[in-house]
Enzyme design. Sequence first.
Site, PDB file in Angstrom:
ATOM      1  N   GLU A 136      79.956  32.192   6.185  1.00  0.00           N
ATOM      2  CA  GLU A 136      79.192  32.579   5.157  1.00  0.00           C
ATOM      3  C   GLU A 136      80.101  33.646   4.286  1.00  0.00           C
ATOM      4  O   GLU A 136      80.896  34.378   5.068  1.00  0.00           O
ATOM      5  CB  GLU A 136      78.122  33.634   5.728  1.00  0.00           C
ATOM      6  CG  GLU A 136      77.435  34.252   4.585  1.00  0.00           C
ATOM      7  CD  GLU A 136      76.304  35.412   5.483  1.00  0.00           C
ATOM      8  OE1 GLU A 136      75.719  34.851   6.398  1.00  0.00           O
ATOM      9  OE2 GLU A 136      76.096  36.367   5.022  1.00  0.00           O
ATOM     10  N   GLU A 141      76.882  42.562  -2.334  1.00  0.00           N
ATOM     11  CA  GLU A 141      75.582  42.924  -1.444  1.00  0.00           C
ATOM     12  C   GLU A 141      75.470  44.311  -1.426  1.00  0.00           C
ATOM     13  O   GLU A 141      76.724  45.064  -1.651  1.00  0.00           O
ATOM     14  CB  GLU A 141      75.833  42.474  -0.103  1.00  0.00           C
ATOM     15  CG  GLU A 141      74.790  42.773   0.854  1.00  0.00           C
ATOM     16  CD  GLU A 141      74.874  42.069   2.258  1.00  0.00           C
ATOM     17  OE1 GLU A 141      76.048  41.595   2.439  1.00  0.00           O
ATOM     18  OE2 GLU A 141      73.809  41.753   2.860  1.00  0.00           O
TER      19      GLU A 141
END
Length: 355
Positions: A136, A141
């Site tokens: 990932e 974020e």
Amino acid sequence: MVRIALACGAAAALLPAFVEAQYTQVKEYVGDSFFDDWDFYNHADDLTNGNVFFVSSTDAGKDQLAYVNDAGNAIMKVDNSTTVTVGQNRNSVRIHSKDYFTAGSLWVTDMLHVPYGCSVWPAFWSSAVNWPSGGEIDTFEGVNQVTMNQMALHTGDGCTHSANALQTSTLINSTDCSTAANQNEGCVVTTPTKSSYGAGFAADGGGVFVTEFANEGISIWFFNRSSVPTVLQSNASTINLSDLGTPTANYTSQTCTISKFFEPQSLIFDITLCGDFAGNQQIFAETCSGVCYDDFVIGAPSNYDTAYFEVKSVRVYGVPGENTVVSAARPGAPALAGTALLAALGVAVSVALAL
Ligand SMILES: *[C@@H]1O[C@H](CO)[C@@H](O)[C@H](O)[C@H]1NC(C)=O
Ligand SMILES: *[C@@H]1O[C@H](CO)[C@@H](O)[C@H](O)[C@H]1NC(C)=O
Ligand SMILES: *[C@@H]1O[C@H](CO)[C@@H](O)[C@H](O)[C@H]1NC(C)=O
Ligand SMILES: *[C@@H]1O[C@H](CO)[C@@H](O)[C@H](O)[C@H]1NC(C)=O
Ligand SMILES: *[C@@H]1O[C@H](CO)[C@@H](O)[C@H](O)[C@H]1NC(C)=O
Ligand SMILES: *[C@@H]1O[C@H](CO)[C@@H](O)[C@H](O)[C@H]1NC(C)=O
């Protein structure tokens, strides 16, 4: 491949010792067709325990939670018009690209606004079908009222961020990328500028994130609006890495064998509320007061007036001659595992891509 070292000899006399990699455009998500090649999750957040229901494509259009605005930019947002009753979830959006991109690809994401505010946890990231074994990559974020973007990898055991990596950020939060380490915090590097998240990002007119997924390493660049390199200011058909300069974060293959820890990646935008990361009490209290669900999710809908992405474009580039764009349904692709592990600090842990 990123760099081609030429052997000494006649050719080396004529050409530079290193030919900086050039990438060529293979896919774009822009304008009225932005949403054409994504799947909407259409399920409650069973991935990160957030207090949202990720709507279907139909509902996202009907309720204007995902649409293309008059300026031609893609909006993805949390419902900020409904009063949510106790025990219920607020509607939001999670999409993943139907296409998967192999090592040897570069994603350029130009955004004007990113979601922020207490309880809000947005991410622009990517995941393999197999998680965590296929890796990932978190390009963007943040949670609640933090002021700087964080980047990370989440992988199987044995991948770390190297102290020797050539990168501009000195804010290294954690170095073990394994989902089994540090409650799956990932190997986190913070983008060292307040124009990379929240109100600061919006006030600056947004900016551009670039993610290079290559066997030599995974690198992420952030450019604020006034420093976006010329090649990224328009619809370039090719990008030469040398025009991007030193990356903000650099996960070199010296300490993380990319070909071992990463499989083709699907791009994901999502916005959840509270959940494992934003709703973690200690983390919530660092930038917000009150109770995540009680005071925000079921509170005034206007809590979510800033909880939206405004995306100008996402463009994917590949190595010329290589087959960068692959389908998840390619022969030999394992069946989807279902729901991923949830971790106490789960930083965009997840996969369960509904295929
Ligand atoms: C990329 O730019 C560098 C520096 O200008 C140049 O030396 C190199 O040849 C370019 N690469 C390609 C493939 O054009
Ligand atoms: C990342 O760091 C490594 C190790 O210092 C370096 O060799 C590599 O060129 C860097 N990557 C980029 C894109 O600059
Ligand atoms: C990472 O480190 C930076 C700088 O010390 C800090 O501002 C930020 O809150 C940290 N991020 C996390 C997720 O702990
Ligand atoms: C934008 O980035 C440049 C280059 O890093 C920096 O000099 C400038 O201060 C930044 N502008 C803002 C508003 O942060
Ligand atoms: C962007 O450039 C690509 C490659 O040159 C081209 O195929 C595409 O049509 C362009 N898109 C727009 C919106 O002009
Ligand atoms: C929801 O937020 C958007 C974007 O900030 C704003 O334009 C809109 O007025 C808000 N909706 C309501 C019902 O307040």
